[in-house]
Motif scaffolding. Sequence first.
Motif, PDB file in Angstrom:
ATOM      1  N   LEU A  65       0.883  -1.272  -0.424  1.00 48.04           N
ATOM      2  CA  LEU A  65       0.136   0.085   0.166  1.00 48.04           C
ATOM      3  C   LEU A  65       0.542   1.627   0.127  1.00 48.04           C
ATOM      4  O   LEU A  65       0.902   1.860  -0.613  1.00 48.04           O
ATOM      5  N   ASP A  66       1.937   1.444   0.860  1.00 45.99           N
ATOM      6  CA  ASP A  66       3.180   2.306   0.658  1.00 45.99           C
ATOM      7  C   ASP A  66       3.161   2.987  -0.549  1.00 45.99           C
ATOM      8  O   ASP A  66       3.930   4.024  -0.557  1.00 45.99           O
ATOM      9  N   VAL A  67       3.502   1.436  -1.877  1.00 42.44           N
ATOM     10  CA  VAL A  67       4.269   1.544  -2.958  1.00 42.44           C
ATOM     11  C   VAL A  67       3.631   2.307  -3.574  1.00 42.44           C
ATOM     12  O   VAL A  67       3.929   3.516  -4.670  1.00 42.44           O
ATOM     13  N   LEU A  68       1.893   1.903  -3.630  1.00 48.23           N
ATOM     14  CA  LEU A  68       0.930   2.343  -4.286  1.00 48.23           C
ATOM     15  C   LEU A  68       0.608   3.608  -4.378  1.00 48.23           C
ATOM     16  O   LEU A  68       0.434   4.880  -4.660  1.00 48.23           O
ATOM     17  N   ILE A  71       4.615   6.569  -0.744  1.00 45.73           N
ATOM     18  CA  ILE A  71       4.918   6.681   0.880  1.00 45.73           C
ATOM     19  C   ILE A  71       6.121   5.865   1.550  1.00 45.73           C
ATOM     20  O   ILE A  71       5.922   4.265   1.232  1.00 45.73           O
ATOM     21  N   THR A  72       6.572   6.121   1.937  1.00 48.39           N
ATOM     22  CA  THR A  72       7.668   5.587   2.784  1.00 48.39           C
ATOM     23  C   THR A  72       6.974   5.758   4.151  1.00 48.39           C
ATOM     24  O   THR A  72       7.620   6.751   4.651  1.00 48.39           O
ATOM     25  N   PRO A  73       6.505   4.706   5.933  1.00 51.96           N
ATOM     26  CA  PRO A  73       6.380   4.866   6.904  1.00 51.96           C
ATOM     27  C   PRO A  73       7.516   4.788   7.671  1.00 51.96           C
ATOM     28  O   PRO A  73       8.142   4.354   7.135  1.00 51.96           O
ATOM     29  N   LYS A  74       7.408   5.634   8.609  1.00 50.80           N
ATOM     30  CA  LYS A  74       8.163   5.780   9.489  1.00 50.80           C
ATOM     31  C   LYS A  74       8.180   4.888  10.792  1.00 50.80           C
ATOM     32  O   LYS A  74       8.734   4.386  10.744  1.00 50.80           O
ATOM     33  N   ARG A  75       7.055   4.587  11.550  1.00 49.31           N
ATOM     34  CA  ARG A  75       6.828   3.545  11.988  1.00 49.31           C
ATOM     35  C   ARG A  75       5.918   2.635  11.797  1.00 49.31           C
ATOM     36  O   ARG A  75       5.025   2.856  10.675  1.00 49.31           O
ATOM     37  N   HIS A  76       5.474   1.141  12.074  1.00 42.39           N
ATOM     38  CA  HIS A  76       4.910   0.499  11.651  1.00 42.39           C
ATOM     39  C   HIS A  76       4.282   0.176  13.415  1.00 42.39           C
ATOM     40  O   HIS A  76       4.661  -0.138  14.641  1.00 42.39           O
ATOM     41  N   SER A  86       2.028   5.335  21.051  1.00 41.73           N
ATOM     42  CA  SER A  86       0.889   5.054  20.786  1.00 41.73           C
ATOM     43  C   SER A  86       0.654   5.169  19.500  1.00 41.73           C
ATOM     44  O   SER A  86       1.063   5.506  18.120  1.00 41.73           O
ATOM     45  N   VAL A  87      -0.572   4.583  19.582  1.00 42.04           N
ATOM     46  CA  VAL A  87      -1.379   4.550  17.947  1.00 42.04           C
ATOM     47  C   VAL A  87      -1.374   5.843  17.196  1.00 42.04           C
ATOM     48  O   VAL A  87      -1.582   5.804  15.751  1.00 42.04           O
ATOM     49  N   TRP A  88      -1.429   7.060  17.596  1.00 42.76           N
ATOM     50  CA  TRP A  88      -0.982   7.991  17.071  1.00 42.76           C
ATOM     51  C   TRP A  88       0.244   8.127  16.547  1.00 42.76           C
ATOM     52  O   TRP A  88      -0.350   8.742  15.819  1.00 42.76           O
ATOM     53  N   ASP A  89       1.062   8.005  17.539  1.00 47.33           N
ATOM     54  CA  ASP A  89       2.238   7.660  16.747  1.00 47.33           C
ATOM     55  C   ASP A  89       2.606   6.681  14.957  1.00 47.33           C
ATOM     56  O   ASP A  89       3.836   7.304  14.542  1.00 47.33           O
ATOM     57  N   ILE A  90       2.594   5.505  15.157  1.00 43.27           N
ATOM     58  CA  ILE A  90       1.787   5.013  13.840  1.00 43.27           C
ATOM     59  C   ILE A  90       1.305   5.443  12.835  1.00 43.27           C
ATOM     60  O   ILE A  90       1.388   4.651  11.987  1.00 43.27           O
ATOM     61  N   MET A  91       0.282   5.929  13.206  1.00 39.97           N
ATOM     62  CA  MET A  91      -0.341   6.340  12.178  1.00 39.97           C
ATOM     63  C   MET A  91       0.298   7.668  11.305  1.00 39.97           C
ATOM     64  O   MET A  91       0.399   8.467  11.131  1.00 39.97           O
ATOM     65  N   GLU A  92       0.067   7.244   9.783  1.00 39.50           N
ATOM     66  CA  GLU A  92       0.319   8.097   8.046  1.00 39.50           C
ATOM     67  C   GLU A  92      -0.521   8.670   8.064  1.00 39.50           C
ATOM     68  O   GLU A  92      -1.642   7.766   7.980  1.00 39.50           O
ATOM     69  N   ALA A 102       0.825   0.952   8.746  1.00 36.63           N
ATOM     70  CA  ALA A 102       1.662  -0.130   7.966  1.00 36.63           C
ATOM     71  C   ALA A 102       1.856  -1.238   9.100  1.00 36.63           C
ATOM     72  O   ALA A 102       2.396  -1.144  10.221  1.00 36.63           O
ATOM     73  N   GLY A 103       1.130  -2.034   8.511  1.00 41.38           N
ATOM     74  CA  GLY A 103       2.619  -3.485   9.356  1.00 41.38           C
ATOM     75  C   GLY A 103       3.399  -3.933   9.141  1.00 41.38           C
ATOM     76  O   GLY A 103       3.680  -4.345  10.136  1.00 41.38           O
ATOM     77  N   GLY A 104       4.106  -3.197   8.462  1.00 40.49           N
ATOM     78  CA  GLY A 104       5.335  -3.439   7.855  1.00 40.49           C
ATOM     79  C   GLY A 104       6.266  -4.702   8.116  1.00 40.49           C
ATOM     80  O   GLY A 104       5.686  -6.151   8.149  1.00 40.49           O
ATOM     81  N   SER A 105       7.479  -5.184   7.671  1.00 45.40           N
ATOM     82  CA  SER A 105       7.184  -6.046   7.887  1.00 45.40           C
ATOM     83  C   SER A 105       8.257  -7.211   9.165  1.00 45.40           C
ATOM     84  O   SER A 105       8.129  -8.296   9.172  1.00 45.40           O
ATOM     85  N   GLY A 106       7.506  -6.528  10.398  1.00 47.63           N
ATOM     86  CA  GLY A 106       7.398  -6.865  11.930  1.00 47.63           C
ATOM     87  C   GLY A 106       6.088  -7.562  12.098  1.00 47.63           C
ATOM     88  O   GLY A 106       5.806  -7.885  12.832  1.00 47.63           O
TER      89      GLY A 106
END
Length: 288
Positions: A65-68, A71-76, A86-92, A102-106
């Motif tokens: 989704l980030d590729v579409l 955007i490169t998410p900073k956190r996941h 917090s959840v607000w910190d990871i929301m892009e 982002a679920g991220g590779s993790g």
Amino acid sequence: MHDQAKRLRERMQQNSSSRQTRLVTVTSGKGGVGKSNFSLNFALGLREKGHKAILFDVDLGLANLDVLMGITPKRHLLHLIDQETSVWDIMETGPGNLEFIAGGSGFTQILQLDNHKLDILFQKLEPLHGYADTIIFDTGAGISQESLRFMLSSDEVILVTTPEPPAITDAYAVIKMIHSRNPQTKVRLVINRATSDREGQATADKLSMVAKRFLDMEISKLGYVMDDDHVTKAVKQQRPYFLAFPQSQASKSIRNLVAAYLGSAGAAGSGSPGGLKGFFKKLKGFIP
């Protein structure tokens, strides 16, 4: 700027406690049918109508989704294990002010967390209930235990396929898998890349009929997205086609799907009373 957005989100969540957030899992029987592209543009279509949608990338195989969105998410998600996050910190915030996580590779690591860390993760995600009208989980393509957990825990499943016979066969395999675990799961079909109204309708009718005949399972039809060269152009630009080409056939199809979703019984404003807490309880029950 990020801190201001974070505070605004927190205030909005505090003022929206009466909202019943609906949890929707988008899946497909095979890769390459345009599932993630549909999720992205469908979420943007909902937002255009004032329906607050948040997009969750939980594709365990290949999060794109980030590729579409370019955007490169900073956190996941895994960053929520950190005490101060917090959840607000990871929301892009992506194109069209679409909020996504982002679920991220993790994300695959999350499924191996112990119960204590899982509880921390889920508790930190709970403030999203009441903040959004709909949370869309974009899962991996194909049949996997991870994707199935999300399907069975959600309020409903949107199954994306195309008119090609292999895609239809794989979509039916997903329906059979869902049926074997919980025949009451609400499943709605979206036919992507239909070359005509007739083909889109006929494909959905065929899948629905087969599910009814052989599984005695009701599968409803949300609609279809017309085949459109603008979709490929938008992907190359790393922009959602709903924003890049708002008057394209594909974008008009998305608006039709949004209207069907918002107009259907049990959609807007009437999510599961159990909310995210109930969703996570179900999800946790499927994790060994």
